[in-house]
Design a protein around this motif. Structure first.
Motif, PDB file in Angstrom:
ATOM      1  N   SER A 172      18.349 -38.639 -12.676  1.00  6.16           N
ATOM      2  CA  SER A 172      16.935 -38.885 -12.402  1.00  6.16           C
ATOM      3  C   SER A 172      16.090 -38.527 -13.613  1.00  6.16           C
ATOM      4  O   SER A 172      16.508 -37.756 -14.486  1.00  6.16           O
ATOM      5  N   ALA A 173      14.856 -39.057 -13.632  1.00  8.99           N
ATOM      6  CA  ALA A 173      13.942 -38.795 -14.745  1.00  8.99           C
ATOM      7  C   ALA A 173      13.530 -37.328 -14.793  1.00  8.99           C
ATOM      8  O   ALA A 173      13.379 -36.748 -15.876  1.00  8.99           O
ATOM      9  N   ASP A 174      13.328 -36.707 -13.631  1.00  6.74           N
ATOM     10  CA  ASP A 174      12.948 -35.292 -13.600  1.00  6.74           C
ATOM     11  C   ASP A 174      14.029 -34.432 -14.250  1.00  6.74           C
ATOM     12  O   ASP A 174      13.733 -33.507 -15.014  1.00  6.74           O
ATOM     13  N   ALA A 188      20.709 -39.856 -21.004  1.00  2.00           N
ATOM     14  CA  ALA A 188      20.914 -41.141 -20.343  1.00  2.00           C
ATOM     15  C   ALA A 188      20.911 -40.952 -18.836  1.00  2.00           C
ATOM     16  O   ALA A 188      21.277 -39.886 -18.322  1.00  2.00           O
ATOM     17  N   ASP A 189      20.491 -41.977 -18.119  1.00  5.16           N
ATOM     18  CA  ASP A 189      20.496 -41.978 -16.658  1.00  5.16           C
ATOM     19  C   ASP A 189      21.734 -42.735 -16.197  1.00  5.16           C
ATOM     20  O   ASP A 189      21.819 -43.949 -16.362  1.00  5.16           O
ATOM     21  N   TYR A 190      22.711 -41.989 -15.629  1.00  2.00           N
ATOM     22  CA  TYR A 190      23.954 -42.673 -15.264  1.00  2.00           C
ATOM     23  C   TYR A 190      23.815 -43.526 -14.000  1.00  2.00           C
ATOM     24  O   TYR A 190      24.788 -44.146 -13.560  1.00  2.00           O
ATOM     25  N   VAL A 316      18.652 -28.452  -9.657  1.00  2.00           N
ATOM     26  CA  VAL A 316      18.707 -28.272 -11.103  1.00  2.00           C
ATOM     27  C   VAL A 316      18.982 -26.790 -11.343  1.00  2.00           C
ATOM     28  O   VAL A 316      18.147 -25.945 -11.045  1.00  2.00           O
ATOM     29  N   GLY A 317      20.161 -26.471 -11.842  1.00  4.28           N
ATOM     30  CA  GLY A 317      20.535 -25.079 -12.006  1.00  4.28           C
ATOM     31  C   GLY A 317      21.193 -24.520 -10.767  1.00  4.28           C
ATOM     32  O   GLY A 317      21.784 -25.246  -9.968  1.00  4.28           O
ATOM     33  N   ALA A 318      21.068 -23.203 -10.567  1.00  6.03           N
ATOM     34  CA  ALA A 318      21.853 -22.496  -9.560  1.00  6.03           C
ATOM     35  C   ALA A 318      21.165 -22.445  -8.194  1.00  6.03           C
ATOM     36  O   ALA A 318      19.941 -22.487  -8.083  1.00  6.03           O
TER      37      ALA A 318
END
Length: 323
Positions: A172-174, A188-190, A316-318
């Motif tokens: 995602s863009a975020d 890159a956005d997979y 995002v992260g833990a």
């Protein structure tokens, strides 16, 4: 004490808080009064039944808190100290108390909170081990998929600290914005068609020297496409998609690629080297070389929600639990 137990494989709701006797440490062990427990994506795979353990079992590999009891022969200087630790048998961390081998209980630097330390000590050790196994050198280009995940964010930062140029792949863009903040020169956005070709263009057509993939499936196959012909090294260490990366041997041979499993190589290292990697990861965080990211902190009773957050791919992260 309260502990999370799994009596049947299935959705996150199979994680139930139960009452249990407080464990007592054996020789060379310590008991940690748990203040925070780490939640890993691999634990969602086990809970779902895709990598089953004997039932019932108690999840939880990483804990942080104070040492409140020592077993015979355990280092007496650990008593009362703030530590992060890997749990005995890699189990029982989602609880109010947990056991650990004294040799794998790490004193937390004063500069770090327990939340920061638990986010980086094991993840950082694994990341350092994998970068070493992949022989990453300064000046090389390293592609990290799932770059906004708990391991991915640390891999991005440690690869950059080693002098590599880092390319991240996210969904995602975020997430892309955060990975750029962590030091990736290109993201890159997979989820976009042809993202591996975008990676090749970002390397002036050469492809990446090293690729580390935790997703598998189609994304894993596209990761191989982004590797440099003749010397590209691909490390496969997960299958968050549900399937491992498909490998076509003639293609690997024709393109001169090297494919390996750096995570297993990391866990096969001598224990003293694994411990040294964890200590180095804590030092790196204390110095600000590695920024720790916490997506969510939830109470122990919300262990099911913690797993659902990870499975949503939005974190995002833990993700952490607190008794």
């Amino acid at each position: 004490m309260r502990i999370v137990r799994v009596r049947a494989f299935g959705p996150p709701e199979v994680l139930r808080v139960e009452e249990s006797e407080t464990p007592r440490p054996g020789a060379g062990q310590v008991r940690v009064a748990v203040e925070v427990a780490g939640v890993g994506f691999g634990e969602t795979i086990v809970r779902s039944g895709r990598y089953p353990l004997p039932l019932p079992y108690e999840p939880g590999i990483e804990v942080g808190g104070r040492v409140v009891e020592l077993g015979a022969g355990a280092d007496p200087t650990l008593m009362g100290r703030r530590v992060v630790a890997t749990t005995l048998g890699n189990a029982g961390g989602y609880a109010e108390s947990a056991l650990a081998e004294a040799g794998f209980a790490f004193a937390v630097p004063d500069e770090l909170s327990l939340d920061q330390a638990i986010t980086v000590f094991q993840t950082g050790a694994v990341s350092l081990g994998m970068l070493s196994a992949m022989r990453v050198r300064a000046g090389e280009t390293v592609l990290v998929t799932a770059a906004a995940g708990r391991i991915g964010t640390v891999l991005v930062q440690l690869a950059r600290a080693a002098g590599a140029r880092v390319i991240g792949a996210v969904g995602s863009a975020d997430k892309a914005a955060i990975v750029r903040e962590l030091g990736a020169s290109f993201v890159a956005d997979y989820g976009s068609p042809g993202w591996s070709e975008q990676v090749r263009k970002a390397t002036e057509g050469r492809g990446v020297d090293v690729a580390l993939d935790a997703i598998g499936g189609t994304v894993g196959a596209q990761t191989l496409e982004a590797a440099a012909d003749g010397h590209g090294r691909i490390g496969l260490y997960g299958y968050a998609s549900g399937t491992w990366t498909p490998l076509d041997t003639p293609t690997v041979v024709r393109r001169g690629l090297t494919v390996s499993g750096p995570l297993s190589a990391t866990f096969a290292k001598p224990l003293d080297e694994q411990r040294a990697d964890a200590e180095e990861a804590l030092r790196a965080a204390a110095k600000g070389v590695v920024r720790t990211l916490v997506h969510a902190t939830l109470p122990l009773a919300d262990a099911a929600r913690a797993h659902a957050v990870l499975e949503s791919r939005e974190s995002v992260g833990a993700v952490l639990l607190k008794p």
